[in-house]
Design a protein around this motif. Structure first.
Motif, PDB file in Angstrom:
ATOM      1  N   ALA A 197      73.789  44.019  33.994  1.00 45.31           N
ATOM      2  CA  ALA A 197      74.728  43.653  32.716  1.00 45.31           C
ATOM      3  C   ALA A 197      75.522  42.178  33.066  1.00 45.31           C
ATOM      4  O   ALA A 197      75.651  41.638  31.843  1.00 45.31           O
ATOM      5  N   TYR A 228      68.300  50.516  31.049  1.00 49.63           N
ATOM      6  CA  TYR A 228      68.455  49.164  30.851  1.00 49.63           C
ATOM      7  C   TYR A 228      68.011  48.551  29.652  1.00 49.63           C
ATOM      8  O   TYR A 228      68.450  47.282  29.360  1.00 49.63           O
ATOM      9  N   SER A 234      69.338  49.307  26.966  1.00 48.28           N
ATOM     10  CA  SER A 234      70.319  49.524  25.700  1.00 48.28           C
ATOM     11  C   SER A 234      71.670  48.707  26.315  1.00 48.28           C
ATOM     12  O   SER A 234      71.791  49.056  27.599  1.00 48.28           O
ATOM     13  N   PRO A 235      72.333  47.688  25.832  1.00 51.01           N
ATOM     14  CA  PRO A 235      73.473  47.232  26.312  1.00 51.01           C
ATOM     15  C   PRO A 235      74.442  48.121  26.766  1.00 51.01           C
ATOM     16  O   PRO A 235      75.361  48.033  27.901  1.00 51.01           O
ATOM     17  N   ARG A 236      74.715  49.408  26.166  1.00 49.60           N
ATOM     18  CA  ARG A 236      75.621  50.475  26.312  1.00 49.60           C
ATOM     19  C   ARG A 236      75.420  50.842  27.539  1.00 49.60           C
ATOM     20  O   ARG A 236      76.375  51.361  28.444  1.00 49.60           O
ATOM     21  N   THR A 237      74.093  51.246  28.187  1.00 49.92           N
ATOM     22  CA  THR A 237      73.963  51.873  29.167  1.00 49.92           C
ATOM     23  C   THR A 237      73.350  51.282  30.516  1.00 49.92           C
ATOM     24  O   THR A 237      72.978  51.711  31.379  1.00 49.92           O
ATOM     25  N   ARG A 238      73.491  49.828  30.246  1.00 51.48           N
ATOM     26  CA  ARG A 238      72.764  49.048  31.312  1.00 51.48           C
ATOM     27  C   ARG A 238      73.849  48.662  32.597  1.00 51.48           C
ATOM     28  O   ARG A 238      74.990  48.365  32.290  1.00 51.48           O
ATOM     29  N   GLN A 267      75.833  47.437  36.168  1.00 56.21           N
ATOM     30  CA  GLN A 267      76.007  46.150  36.715  1.00 56.21           C
ATOM     31  C   GLN A 267      75.306  46.017  37.999  1.00 56.21           C
ATOM     32  O   GLN A 267      75.806  45.730  39.008  1.00 56.21           O
ATOM     33  N   TYR A 318      76.519  53.950  38.377  1.00 54.87           N
ATOM     34  CA  TYR A 318      77.456  54.159  37.286  1.00 54.87           C
ATOM     35  C   TYR A 318      78.747  54.753  37.789  1.00 54.87           C
ATOM     36  O   TYR A 318      79.370  55.031  37.151  1.00 54.87           O
ATOM     37  N   THR A 363      76.475  62.801  32.981  1.00 57.53           N
ATOM     38  CA  THR A 363      76.507  62.946  31.331  1.00 57.53           C
ATOM     39  C   THR A 363      75.319  63.548  30.772  1.00 57.53           C
ATOM     40  O   THR A 363      74.423  63.432  31.510  1.00 57.53           O
ATOM     41  N   CYS A 399      73.402  62.761  28.484  1.00 56.64           N
ATOM     42  CA  CYS A 399      72.688  61.666  28.166  1.00 56.64           C
ATOM     43  C   CYS A 399      71.992  61.378  29.325  1.00 56.64           C
ATOM     44  O   CYS A 399      70.621  61.133  29.429  1.00 56.64           O
TER      45      CYS A 399
END
Length: 549
Positions: free
Chosen positions: A196, A243, A245-249, A251, A414, A421, A423
């Protein structure tokens, strides 16, 4: 009348003797695969011979000089191999069952140990492996039965040799000299999933895709290392979902590497690291590398050993990942509490010319890494055997290891603690049995020996298909083809690894002598009868008259 009766009797005798074995002109052609032959640096390995013209004999025979020794997998031991060498046997031919799972477990272990020891030595004696079939098994039983008669009396042995025995001549059709090949290409595939942030640390996930065994054409490498490649491709597929989706990508950058030449001192890995560190203007290996995770032999066992060159220091990325791996396997809330995670520390011996694990190639360039394997010993014979086939793979354990590694990576990247989670959990348990089986079947459909992968169409297709898998899930996919300096190659292979062989089934020379003796005796009887015809006629007439009275 007397001469006719004698002639008929002798001809029936000879016909019965000749008919008890296979015709003298009978022959059978089959393909056999020669033992490894290569030079790694200044060291020579494998057999230097290919031509065979010799009579087949059982390993139980007392005399093997200038004979081709026929063995089954169950017969092959280091002791019998050494004895054949000591007696200057012409060659060894090993019969490989079509169904590897039919071999008893203790016989498999014994063969693998002997195979590994044999591959460490150089020999002039040709060694071949051929898949079993009806004709070859018939030959094996015949030569074995001939060896068993050695315990009989001398008269029985001589009579059997002259009358009923069948000799088998083994002949390699191709008599061309063996030639060195230094033009083999080693191919490495790489692809990334970018994190990210721009300067994100990089985790490298690596595996070698080639196989190794006594004969390159029979080396399918199911556990070592089709299992590691399968998990790597599944990790690429699963993390690509996160990767995308920006929400779950996360760092972190994930860099994937599939290397060739792994069975030959990890030459593909060595050249790939040099390409990235010494020649590329920009590379993720230049920047902040958190650690390198190498996957090797993960298709069995209830242990996961982390092989390191130096123990990880506290509060380092590698130590944090190890903690997450242990959490996944030991916490009661997880489904694999029986899996043992162990740390194996082995220093790199700079005096040795070879390295034991792939991560050692990175450690030599001061990049921290480790290898995950269900094997504790880097010298385990399981890492290179022609018996490493799909029958030895436990798909449940392969899938389990993939889930453990995927979840530990996710927890580390993460920064998750006790639980994942819903998901995330859905994403990382989505390793399907059908996909695992399909990948493994594809990878083991052809032998993946390094010397074959850039020569044969079916092997080239396999590498192209792996590249296609990378392009499906990863970004910036590159294919690196490394060719050797022909003046000073790192490794030299040799040709004639697959040979057509003819087996002739003939009567031994003693049978010809015996048959000649029978003909001579017959002619002697005929000559005697002609010379003494009057005397024999009188005796026969008198005998007939007495019978009528």
């Amino acid at each position: 009348m007397l001469l006719r009766t004698a002639a008929i009797a002798l001809l029936l005798c000879v016909q019965s003797l000749h008919g008890s074995a296979l015709p003298a002109v009978s022959s059978y052609e089959f393909t056999a695969y020669r033992m490894q032959q290569y030079n790694l640096g200044q060291h020579k390995y494998g057999c230097r011979g290919a031509i065979v013209v010799a009579e087949a004999r059982s390993a139980e025979e007392p005399s093997l000089t200038r004979r081709c020794v026929i063995m089954k997998v169950e017969d092959f031991t280091t002791e019998k191999y050494s004895e054949a060498q000591r007696q200057n046997a012409a060659a060894i031919l090993i019969l490989l069952p079509q169904n590897i799972s039919s071999i008893p477990h203790n016989a498999v272990e014994s063969f693998m140990v002997s195979e590994s020891e044999t591959l460490q030595k150089e020999t002039l004696m040709p060694v071949y492996v051929a898949p079993e079939d009806e004709q070859l098994l018939y030959m094996y039983e015949e030569v074995k039965q001939a060896a068993a008669t050695r315990t009989s009396s001398i008269f029985v042995r001589v009579l059997r040799s002259m009358v009923t025995a069948t000799a088998f001549q083994i002949l390699v059709i191709n008599n061309a000299p063996i030639k060195a090949t230094t033009d083999n290409a080693i191919i490495t595939l790489e692809g990334v999933l970018l994190g990210a942030v721009e300067d994100a640390p990089t985790i490298v996930i690596a595996a070698h895709y080639d196989s190794y065994g006594l004969a390159p054409w029979l080396s399918y490498g199911a556990d070592s290392n089709a299992g590691g490649v399968t998990i790597l491709i599944e990790l690429a597929r699963l993390f690509q979902k996160l990767y995308s989706s920006p929400r779950t990508r996360p760092q972190f950058n994930l860099m994937f590497s599939l290397t060739g030449g792994g069975k030959y001192n990890f030459l593909g890995t060595k050249r790939w690291i040099e390409e990235n560190l010494d020649h590329a203007e920009s590379s993720l290996l230049h920047d902040n590398v958190a650690f390198v995770l190498c996957l090797d032999t993960l298709a069995n066992g209830d242990e996961l050993y982390m092989h390191v060159s130096r123990p990880p220091k506290p509060d380092t990325p590698m130590q944090s990942f190890i903690q997450q791996l242990e959490e996944v396997t030991t916490t009661r809330s997880h489904q694999f509490p029986w899996v043992k995670v162990g740390l194996v520390h082995k220093k790199i011996n700079l005096v040795e010319s070879t390295v034991a694990w792939e991560h050692e190639r990175y450690s030599l360039r001061r990049i921290l890494g480790f290898t995950l394997s269900h094997l504790e010993d880097p010298k385990s014979e399981l890492r290179g055997s022609i018996l490493d086939t799909m029958s030895k793979v436990d798909f449940r354990k392969l899938k389990r290891n993939g889930i453990i590694i995927a979840e530990a990576l996710a927890r580390y990247m993460y920064n998750l603690s006790d639980k994942v989670t819903e998901c995330m959990k859905t994403q990382h348990t989505d390793i399907q049995d059908s996909r695992i089986c399909s990948l493994m079947s594809f990878l083991t459909s052809v032998p993946r020996a390094t010397q074959l992968l850039d020569k044969e169409p079916s092997h080239i297709l396999l590498v192209n298909s792996l590249e296609h898998e990378f392009k499906r899930y990863l970004q910036q996919v590159h294919r690196h083809t490394f060719r050797q300096d022909k003046r000073d190659p790192d490794i030299t292979f040799f040709d004639q690894m697959s040979q057509p062989i003819v087996m002739y089934r003939v009567k031994p020379a003693a049978f010809d002598l015996f048959l000649g003796g029978c003909i001579a005796a017959y002619l002697g009887i005929v000559y005697y009868a002609i010379q003494n015809f009057g005397f024999l006629y009188t005796k026969l007439k008198a005998a007939v008259k007495m019978k009528h009275h």
